[in-house]
Design a protein around this motif. Structure first.
Motif, PDB file in Angstrom:
ATOM      1  N   LEU A  42      48.582  41.608  37.989  1.00 18.58           N
ATOM      2  CA  LEU A  42      48.058  40.781  38.161  1.00 18.58           C
ATOM      3  C   LEU A  42      49.326  39.587  39.036  1.00 18.58           C
ATOM      4  O   LEU A  42      49.229  39.098  40.173  1.00 18.58           O
ATOM      5  CB  LEU A  42      47.323  39.716  37.695  1.00 18.58           C
ATOM      6  CG  LEU A  42      45.641  41.278  37.641  1.00 18.58           C
ATOM      7  CD1 LEU A  42      45.023  40.286  36.157  1.00 18.58           C
ATOM      8  CD2 LEU A  42      45.310  41.262  38.345  1.00 18.58           C
ATOM      9  N   ALA A  86      44.609  34.421  47.256  1.00 14.79           N
ATOM     10  CA  ALA A  86      43.318  34.101  46.721  1.00 14.79           C
ATOM     11  C   ALA A  86      42.136  34.791  47.215  1.00 14.79           C
ATOM     12  O   ALA A  86      41.168  35.927  46.378  1.00 14.79           O
ATOM     13  CB  ALA A  86      42.681  33.312  46.138  1.00 14.79           C
ATOM     14  N   SER A 100      40.413  38.832  45.555  1.00 14.01           N
ATOM     15  CA  SER A 100      39.159  38.346  45.420  1.00 14.01           C
ATOM     16  C   SER A 100      39.491  37.970  44.562  1.00 14.01           C
ATOM     17  O   SER A 100      38.227  38.179  42.690  1.00 14.01           O
ATOM     18  CB  SER A 100      38.964  39.992  44.953  1.00 14.01           C
ATOM     19  OG  SER A 100      38.678  40.074  46.501  1.00 14.01           O
ATOM     20  N   THR A 101      40.222  36.348  43.575  1.00 15.60           N
ATOM     21  CA  THR A 101      40.346  35.964  42.600  1.00 15.60           C
ATOM     22  C   THR A 101      40.611  34.306  43.175  1.00 15.60           C
ATOM     23  O   THR A 101      40.481  34.174  43.738  1.00 15.60           O
ATOM     24  CB  THR A 101      41.557  36.197  41.997  1.00 15.60           C
ATOM     25  OG1 THR A 101      41.791  37.351  41.925  1.00 15.60           O
ATOM     26  CG2 THR A 101      42.381  35.615  40.819  1.00 15.60           C
ATOM     27  N   THR A 160      43.070  30.326  39.311  1.00 20.17           N
ATOM     28  CA  THR A 160      44.081  31.950  38.348  1.00 20.17           C
ATOM     29  C   THR A 160      44.663  32.138  39.222  1.00 20.17           C
ATOM     30  O   THR A 160      46.361  32.656  38.297  1.00 20.17           O
ATOM     31  CB  THR A 160      42.767  32.961  38.313  1.00 20.17           C
ATOM     32  OG1 THR A 160      41.415  32.577  38.158  1.00 20.17           O
ATOM     33  CG2 THR A 160      42.969  34.048  37.894  1.00 20.17           C
ATOM     34  N   ARG A 208      48.719  32.773  37.871  1.00 20.48           N
ATOM     35  CA  ARG A 208      49.981  33.814  37.709  1.00 20.48           C
ATOM     36  C   ARG A 208      50.463  33.610  38.476  1.00 20.48           C
ATOM     37  O   ARG A 208      51.994  33.851  38.270  1.00 20.48           O
ATOM     38  CB  ARG A 208      48.665  34.928  38.655  1.00 20.48           C
ATOM     39  CG  ARG A 208      47.775  35.515  38.082  1.00 20.48           C
ATOM     40  CD  ARG A 208      47.123  36.674  38.593  1.00 20.48           C
ATOM     41  NE  ARG A 208      45.668  36.689  37.929  1.00 20.48           N
ATOM     42  CZ  ARG A 208      44.635  37.223  39.028  1.00 20.48           C
ATOM     43  NH1 ARG A 208      44.398  37.792  39.508  1.00 20.48           N
ATOM     44  NH2 ARG A 208      43.514  37.800  37.863  1.00 20.48           N
TER      45      ARG A 208
END
Length: 194
Positions: free
Chosen positions: A146, A165, A169-170, A174, A178
């Motif tokens: 990720l 993002a 699809s995050t 987050t 990352r």
């Protein structure tokens, strides 16, 4: 006046050079022409012997003769003959020119050494780039999947945080976390000090 022998001819009469210089000191152009005729050859010969360059020798010889014209009043018969006086000026002027040329050459060499940039070594540059690229790839492999995806999309594809993002699809928060964690791991792996 004294007699001098001419090569291949009868003797001619040469004026006493001390008297000629005295007249030159008073601004007598004809007297200077006589003095020039008597001394220009020996002056040029001495300068050429020292400089070994005909063009510069002509220039220095002319400078000497101009100096004789301007400073004829400085001649002192009790200190030596006119020829000795003029040849001394000639020697000094020629040596000054040699020293000037040597100093200019040395200045040019020093300047060239300062301005010299090392030749571009394409092979060593390519090797350095390849080694650096290999280190980056190795460090990217040390990231989680990720982290690696987020970092590669942002740095190699030019995506913004929002685009990364959306692509993964995050949630945006987050992705930022990352990427921050991934960049910290990359920095540590690459040995970059902050």
């Amino acid at each position: 006046m004294r007699e001098i022998a001419r090569i291949g001819g009868s003797p001619s009469v040469e004026p006493d050079l001390a008297e000629v210089v005295a007249r030159v000191a008073e601004g007598d152009r004809d007297a200077f022409a006589s003095l020039y005729d008597a001394l220009a050859g020996p002056v040029y010969g001495l300068v050429l012997k020292i400089l070994r360059d005909p063009a510069q020798s002509e220039e220095v010889a002319q400078e000497v003769m101009v100096e004789v014209w301007r400073h004829a009043a400085r001649y002192r018969p009790e200190q030596g003959s006119v020829t000795t006086w003029v040849m001394t000026m000639t020697h000094r002027r020629a040596v000054d020119r040699v020293r000037s040329e040597q100093a200019a050459g040395e200045r040019d060499r020093r300047s060239a050494r300062r301005d010299h940039t090392p030749a571009y070594d394409q092979v060593s540059e390519e090797v350095a780039v390849r080694l650096e690229s290999e280190q980056v790839r190795r460090c990217l492999r040390s990231l989680t999947e990720l982290q690696r995806q987020a970092v590669m999309l942002a740095y190699y594809q030019g995506y913004t945080y929002r685009e990364v993002a959306a692509s993964l699809s995050t949630p945006l928060g987050t992705v930022k976390t990352r990427m921050r964690d991934g960049l910290i791991r990359l920095r540590d792996c690459m040995g970059v000090n902050t």
